[in-house]
Design a protein around this motif. Sequence first.
Motif, PDB file in Angstrom:
ATOM      1  N   PRO A 120      16.723  14.546 -10.578  1.00  0.00           N
ATOM      2  CA  PRO A 120      15.901  14.736 -11.788  1.00  0.00           C
ATOM      3  C   PRO A 120      14.457  14.259 -11.620  1.00  0.00           C
ATOM      4  N   LEU A 121      14.186  13.437 -10.616  1.00  0.00           N
ATOM      5  CA  LEU A 121      12.809  12.955 -10.405  1.00  0.00           C
ATOM      6  C   LEU A 121      12.147  13.638  -9.200  1.00  0.00           C
ATOM      7  N   PHE A 122      12.700  14.785  -8.788  1.00  0.00           N
ATOM      8  CA  PHE A 122      12.149  15.477  -7.614  1.00  0.00           C
ATOM      9  C   PHE A 122      10.645  15.734  -7.796  1.00  0.00           C
ATOM     10  N   SER A 123       9.880  15.299  -6.814  1.00  0.00           N
ATOM     11  CA  SER A 123       8.420  15.380  -6.876  1.00  0.00           C
ATOM     12  C   SER A 123       7.918  16.058  -5.604  1.00  0.00           C
ATOM     13  N   ASP A 124       6.655  16.445  -5.633  1.00  0.00           N
ATOM     14  CA  ASP A 124       6.083  17.060  -4.436  1.00  0.00           C
ATOM     15  C   ASP A 124       5.841  16.033  -3.341  1.00  0.00           C
ATOM     16  N   ALA A 125       5.561  14.797  -3.765  1.00  0.00           N
ATOM     17  CA  ALA A 125       5.283  13.732  -2.792  1.00  0.00           C
ATOM     18  C   ALA A 125       5.515  12.391  -3.475  1.00  0.00           C
ATOM     19  N   VAL A 126       5.609  11.350  -2.659  1.00  0.00           N
ATOM     20  CA  VAL A 126       5.819  10.000  -3.201  1.00  0.00           C
ATOM     21  C   VAL A 126       5.024   9.004  -2.356  1.00  0.00           C
ATOM     22  N   THR A 127       4.568   7.942  -3.005  1.00  0.00           N
ATOM     23  CA  THR A 127       3.892   6.884  -2.245  1.00  0.00           C
ATOM     24  C   THR A 127       4.947   5.925  -1.686  1.00  0.00           C
ATOM     25  N   VAL A 128       4.735   5.495  -0.445  1.00  0.00           N
ATOM     26  CA  VAL A 128       5.683   4.581   0.208  1.00  0.00           C
ATOM     27  C   VAL A 128       4.933   3.428   0.879  1.00  0.00           C
ATOM     28  N   SER A 129       5.640   2.316   0.986  1.00  0.00           N
ATOM     29  CA  SER A 129       5.063   1.110   1.583  1.00  0.00           C
ATOM     30  C   SER A 129       5.696   0.879   2.953  1.00  0.00           C
ATOM     31  N   PRO A 130       4.891   0.772   4.008  1.00  0.00           N
ATOM     32  CA  PRO A 130       5.448   0.682   5.360  1.00  0.00           C
ATOM     33  C   PRO A 130       5.621  -0.753   5.846  1.00  0.00           C
ATOM     34  N   PHE A 131       5.578  -1.710   4.937  1.00  0.00           N
ATOM     35  CA  PHE A 131       5.492  -3.090   5.412  1.00  0.00           C
ATOM     36  C   PHE A 131       6.848  -3.720   5.730  1.00  0.00           C
ATOM     37  N   LEU A 132       7.924  -2.891   5.706  1.00  0.00           N
ATOM     38  CA  LEU A 132       9.172  -3.305   6.371  1.00  0.00           C
ATOM     39  C   LEU A 132       9.265  -2.633   7.734  1.00  0.00           C
ATOM     40  N   GLY A 133       8.141  -2.103   8.184  1.00  0.00           N
ATOM     41  CA  GLY A 133       8.111  -1.400   9.473  1.00  0.00           C
ATOM     42  C   GLY A 133       8.061   0.091   9.233  1.00  0.00           C
ATOM     43  N   TYR A 134       7.126   0.766   9.897  1.00  0.00           N
ATOM     44  CA  TYR A 134       6.988   2.209   9.668  1.00  0.00           C
ATOM     45  C   TYR A 134       8.303   2.938   9.940  1.00  0.00           C
ATOM     46  N   GLY A 135       9.022   2.507  10.979  1.00  0.00           N
ATOM     47  CA  GLY A 135      10.272   3.180  11.354  1.00  0.00           C
ATOM     48  C   GLY A 135      11.309   3.173  10.240  1.00  0.00           C
ATOM     49  N   ARG A 145      10.164  16.352   5.272  1.00  0.00           N
ATOM     50  CA  ARG A 145      10.004  17.537   6.143  1.00  0.00           C
ATOM     51  C   ARG A 145      10.980  18.645   5.762  1.00  0.00           C
ATOM     52  N   GLU A 146      12.235  18.236   5.545  1.00  0.00           N
ATOM     53  CA  GLU A 146      13.287  19.208   5.247  1.00  0.00           C
ATOM     54  C   GLU A 146      12.980  20.002   3.974  1.00  0.00           C
ATOM     55  N   ASN A 147      12.397  19.323   2.980  1.00  0.00           N
ATOM     56  CA  ASN A 147      12.260  19.944   1.659  1.00  0.00           C
ATOM     57  C   ASN A 147      10.835  20.341   1.291  1.00  0.00           C
ATOM     58  N   GLY A 148       9.920  20.311   2.249  1.00  0.00           N
ATOM     59  CA  GLY A 148       8.546  20.735   1.951  1.00  0.00           C
ATOM     60  C   GLY A 148       7.792  19.735   1.092  1.00  0.00           C
ATOM     61  N   CYS A 149       8.140  18.468   1.218  1.00  0.00           N
ATOM     62  CA  CYS A 149       7.491  17.418   0.420  1.00  0.00           C
ATOM     63  C   CYS A 149       6.530  16.607   1.290  1.00  0.00           C
ATOM     64  N   GLY A 150       5.811  15.697   0.637  1.00  0.00           N
ATOM     65  CA  GLY A 150       4.875  14.841   1.345  1.00  0.00           C
ATOM     66  C   GLY A 150       5.154  13.375   1.081  1.00  0.00           C
ATOM     67  N   LEU A 151       4.589  12.536   1.930  1.00  0.00           N
ATOM     68  CA  LEU A 151       4.605  11.085   1.712  1.00  0.00           C
ATOM     69  C   LEU A 151       3.180  10.593   1.805  1.00  0.00           C
ATOM     70  N   PHE A 152       2.856   9.605   1.004  1.00  0.00           N
ATOM     71  CA  PHE A 152       1.580   8.908   1.150  1.00  0.00           C
ATOM     72  C   PHE A 152       1.909   7.454   1.460  1.00  0.00           C
ATOM     73  N   THR A 153       1.590   7.054   2.691  1.00  0.00           N
ATOM     74  CA  THR A 153       1.930   5.721   3.186  1.00  0.00           C
ATOM     75  C   THR A 153       0.740   4.785   3.001  1.00  0.00           C
ATOM     76  N   LEU A 154       0.995   3.613   2.453  1.00  0.00           N
ATOM     77  CA  LEU A 154      -0.085   2.639   2.275  1.00  0.00           C
ATOM     78  C   LEU A 154      -0.653   2.251   3.635  1.00  0.00           C
ATOM     79  N   ALA A 155      -1.960   2.323   3.761  1.00  0.00           N
ATOM     80  CA  ALA A 155      -2.605   1.905   5.013  1.00  0.00           C
ATOM     81  C   ALA A 155      -3.657   0.840   4.707  1.00  0.00           C
ATOM     82  N   LEU A 156      -4.640   1.218   3.895  1.00  0.00           N
ATOM     83  CA  LEU A 156      -5.723   0.294   3.529  1.00  0.00           C
ATOM     84  C   LEU A 156      -5.865   0.381   2.010  1.00  0.00           C
ATOM     85  N   THR A 157      -5.213  -0.529   1.302  1.00  0.00           N
ATOM     86  CA  THR A 157      -5.147  -0.382  -0.153  1.00  0.00           C
ATOM     87  C   THR A 157      -6.453  -0.823  -0.812  1.00  0.00           C
TER      88      THR A 157
END
Length: 283
Positions: A120-135, A145-157
């Motif tokens: 129900p919350l399917f979005s085109d993209a979501v912001t994510v925090s990589p500070f538990l490790g990018y992997g 990738r599978e669903n044609g969506c995007g991610l925005f990863t925090l880099a320099l806030t």
Amino acid sequence: MTTLEPFGARLRRAMDERGPLCVGIDPHASLLADWGLNDDVAGLARFTRTVVEALADRVAVLKPQSAFFERFGSRGLAVLETAVVEARERGALVLMDAKRGDIGSTMAAYAATYLDPASPLFSDAVTVSPFLGYGALRPAVDLARENGCGLFTLALTSNTEGQEVQRAVRADGSTVAATMLGHLAAENAGAEPLGSFGAVVGATLGDLSAFDLAINGPLLAPGIGAQGATPADLPAVFGDAVRNVVPSVSRGVLRHGPDPEALLTAAARFADEVRKAVDQPGL
Ligand SMILES: O=C(O)c1cc(=O)[nH]c(=O)n1[C@@H]1O[C@H](COP(=O)(O)O)[C@@H](O)[C@H]1O
């Protein structure tokens, strides 16, 4: 369910057609009061519907800030669900600002929440925090990738406190932020016209020439308006990467409500300033 075209391609087209502006939907209690609304679910719903109806057919990206909906519990989330569906139906790309980040197995559940078309919350993209490790973000990268969506990863806030983490120097001499940007450039390698894996890089940060922002992906630039940055700052902050910048404004637009025309005028003014600064289309 038909698979969407990759997010980067959809975003590039939206930026070309509508200009690159992103407007954040951040229903602060103080804004609800300013709009003459109660700080309750009905006020939240009215605020959110007004913003979506005023802007979703004009701006490239709407970015609801999940925290302001979560604070009302399940009924707040129901408002968010409706907003996401309506904004997408009206042609805006929805970037859910949830800044999720956890160990991989939990990250898979966050990814399913925002990036599975059945959610129900399917979005085109979501912001994510990589500070538990990018992997640890891998399940989200894969589902995006599978669903044609995007991610925005925090880099320099955009906030100054972020620097103690993001500008910390690793054993190999690179900063944490540069490492994140490197991971994103690798995700986006070969993607045309634009990769789907963006970075969040604040517009408030001044000269960033020490960082390689050429990640072949979008750069979400919050901090314009209430946090003090202006569209005119963008070329100096982003240099050649400015073409891939998605400038983001929340309170700077929202404070002009509740009149929908005034919201649209405020968004159009920011869009126009962006266009003048970076030579891209306005609204
Ligand atoms: O990911 C974000 O959008 C974000 C990253 C960042 O570095 N700084 C930042 O302010 N944001 C978000 O952008 C919005 C900024 O709101 P305004 O300051 O009202 O324009 C808020 O929802 C923040 O959570």
